[in-house]
Design an enzyme around this catalytic site. Structure first.
Site, PDB file in Angstrom:
ATOM      1  N   HIS A  82      36.153  68.844  50.391  1.00 45.59           N
ATOM      2  CA  HIS A  82      37.505  68.493  49.967  1.00 45.59           C
ATOM      3  C   HIS A  82      38.036  67.402  50.887  1.00 45.59           C
ATOM      4  CE1 HIS A  82      40.731  69.905  47.242  1.00 45.59           C
ATOM      5  NE2 HIS A  82      41.540  69.325  48.118  1.00 45.59           N
ATOM      6  N   ASP A 161      49.189  77.656  44.524  1.00 42.68           N
ATOM      7  CA  ASP A 161      49.020  76.320  45.105  1.00 42.68           C
ATOM      8  C   ASP A 161      49.293  75.258  44.053  1.00 42.68           C
ATOM      9  OD1 ASP A 161      48.094  74.207  46.962  1.00 42.68           O
ATOM     10  OD2 ASP A 161      46.517  74.026  45.447  1.00 42.68           O
ATOM     11  N   ARG A 168      55.840  69.928  45.568  1.00 44.59           N
ATOM     12  CA  ARG A 168      55.875  69.098  46.788  1.00 44.59           C
ATOM     13  C   ARG A 168      55.854  67.617  46.447  1.00 44.59           C
ATOM     14  NH1 ARG A 168      50.643  70.713  49.429  1.00 44.59           N
ATOM     15  NH2 ARG A 168      51.006  68.888  50.697  1.00 44.59           N
ATOM     16  N   SER A 183      47.156  74.614  51.410  1.00 48.12           N
ATOM     17  CA  SER A 183      46.842  74.212  50.029  1.00 48.12           C
ATOM     18  C   SER A 183      45.325  74.054  49.862  1.00 48.12           C
ATOM     19  CB  SER A 183      47.563  72.889  49.716  1.00 48.12           C
ATOM     20  OG  SER A 183      47.019  72.251  48.603  1.00 48.12           O
ATOM     21  N   LYS A 187      42.606  76.897  47.952  1.00 48.96           N
ATOM     22  CA  LYS A 187      41.776  76.504  46.802  1.00 48.96           C
ATOM     23  C   LYS A 187      40.305  76.776  47.077  1.00 48.96           C
ATOM     24  CE  LYS A 187      43.377  72.230  46.135  1.00 48.96           C
ATOM     25  NZ  LYS A 187      44.784  72.009  46.301  1.00 48.96           N
TER      26      LYS A 187
HETATM   27  N1  URA Z   1      44.791  67.996  48.948  1.00 50.57           N
HETATM   28  C1  URA Z   1      45.184  69.244  48.571  1.00 50.57           C
HETATM   29  O1  URA Z   1      44.469  69.941  47.863  1.00 50.57           O
HETATM   30  N2  URA Z   1      46.375  69.688  49.003  1.00 50.57           N
HETATM   31  C2  URA Z   1      47.178  68.954  49.768  1.00 50.57           C
HETATM   32  O2  URA Z   1      48.235  69.426  50.123  1.00 50.57           O
HETATM   33  C3  URA Z   1      46.767  67.662  50.160  1.00 50.57           C
HETATM   34  C4  URA Z   1      45.565  67.195  49.727  1.00 50.57           C
END
Ligand code: URA
Length: 433
Positions: A82, A161, A168, A183, A187
């Site tokens: 990620h 999320d 946000r 966040s 995930k």
């Molecule tokens: N990527 C994400 O999944 N969440 C964030 O808050 C920022 C980048």
């Protein structure tokens, strides 16, 4: 317990209890807490920060706000990747097919654009027919069938999320360390990853503008990973200038396909190789040797295996692979305007933050929740940091759908460049944490 007390507590810098955080997450996800109260709390968190315990509670509540995937019937070690977000960051589109073609199963849930940063889900949707909204069953079946699936957050996985993320984006709360860490990690936990490689971007086009804050974010995500018993490695990468030579949804898909066919910009290649090697090591199926693993990465690109895997992925998720086979089929933006250099010298700066903002005005991402993205628009850079440039030479091209926007963007991109007389050298990989 009630939400007003929770907001007041955070406003007054009191540490929220696990129960308060759980109460907020559960009731906001189910719709019992309205957006305006959630926005007040998120803003208070953004301003006052969170303690380590609060961040762990928030991550846990969001991760378990929906289904948590068990992928142990596919592999006992799912390795995920990620990015904390960037401008021109098409790395997932390149890394994941490479990893799948090396026999490591890929189960990846990607986000949409956030603030000035682009989202992989939006980029994938620019391929006609590609469906990012698979059910959990389809997602798992695709991984079993072809070893890879790339989707966006379904309703069932970390739904809290998903809701907080888009809130946000609309209230100026994207660049908060606790919110980013929770966040991303929620995930990853919900999507069944056992091992996680995180690309922590750092610079003007990233949420973390300086090395110290990027390191703090990396350390926090490592700590969450440890707490959740997930092997976690963070690679700090430079986001002072856009990554690669394109910014925009279709344009980045085209760059990613070219990269998978072996034509890869140097900065993109550095990041791709580093992330792939870390993922290979964490998979447990490859050695710890950087050079050996790097060679295997380059081999699957050269042999065409990685490109074939990408085509397989696109086809499996309903995309029209004739676009991938013939990139000329992608619809182009109607107005393509060059940005010319006013002076001679070397590119000393190409400010990714300014580029991201200019891109948002063109329609690459959303300024409001329901904004429609124009997949065709974006930017192509001919000159990047360290390049020599002559007066009136092309620095970049603006791909736009509107003459006024094109003109404004040309000016903004000129301002993102700094031309000087020194040849600057740059570092794409900063550190591994
Ligand atoms: N990527 C994400 O999944 N969440 C964030 O808050 C920022 C980048």
């Amino acid at each position: 317990m009630n939400i007003i007390d929770i907001i007041e507590n955070k406003k007054n810098r009191k540490e929220l209890s696990n129960e308060e955080i759980e109460y907020f997450v559960t009731n906001y996800t189910s719709g019992k807490i309205p957006d305006y109260q959630a926005a007040a709390l998120i803003m208070a968190i953004c301003i006052n920060g969170m303690t380590q315990d609060e961040i762990l509670s928030l991550t846990n509540s969001m991760a378990f706000s929906g289904e948590v995937l068990d992928l142990s019937d596919i592999s006992d070690n799912i390795v995920d990747k990620h990015s904390t977000g960037g401008v021109g960051d098409k790395i997932t589109l390149i890394v994941m097919p490479i990893i799948a073609s090396l026999g490591i199963p890929v189960a990846k849930m990607s986000g949409r654009g956030l603030g000035i940063t682009g989202g992989t889900a939006d980029k994938l949707e620019s391929i006609p027919g590609y469906n990012v909204n698979l059910s959990v069953e389809e997602f798992k079946q695709n991984i079993k069938d072809i070893g890879i699936s790339l989707i966006t957050q379904t309703l069932n996985l970390a739904p809290a999320d998903k809701k907080i993320y888009s809130l946000r984006d609309t209230i100026g709360c994207t660049n908060s360390m606790p919110l980013i860490a929770s966040s991303i990690m929620s995930k990853k936990i919900a999507s069944g990853a056992n091992s996680i490689v995180l690309d922590v971007t750092c610079g003007s086009g990233a949420f973390m503008k300086d090395r110290e804050s990027a390191k703090r974010l990396a350390k926090m995500m490592n700590l969450i990973g440890k707490w959740a018993k997930r092997k976690t490695v963070c690679v700090l990468t430079n986001m002072d200038e856009p990554l690669g030579y394109s910014v925009g949804n279709t344009l980045e898909v085209i760059e990613a396909v070219n990269a998978l066919k072996g034509k890869m910009a140097k900065d993109v290649k550095d990041v791709v190789v580093k992330l792939c090697v870390q993922m290979m090591i964490l998979s447990g199926n490859y050695s710890n040797s950087y050079n050996e693993n790097k060679k295997k990465v380059l081999d699957v690109i050269e042999s065409g295996k990685a490109f074939e895997k990408f085509k397989q992925l696109v086809k499996k998720q309903g995309g029209d692979i004739s676009y991938i086979e013939d990139l000329g089929k992608f619809e182009k933006a109607p107005i393509i305007t060059p940005v010319l250099s006013d002076e001679e010298g070397y590119v000393e700066k190409l400010d990714a933050g300014k580029v991201g903002k200019a891109g948002l005005e063109l329609g690459i991402g959303r300024k409001q929740k329901d904004d429609v993205i124009d997949y065709r628009v974006g930017l192509i850079f001919d000159k990047k940091i360290g390049d020599k440039v002559e007066k009136d030479e092309v620095l970049a091209y603006v791909h736009s759908n509107n003459p006024e926007k094109a003109e404004e963007c040309v000016e903004k991109i000129k301002q993102a460049y700094k031309i000087g007389n020194k040849k600057i050298s740059k570092k794409n990989i900063i550190e591994i944490i």
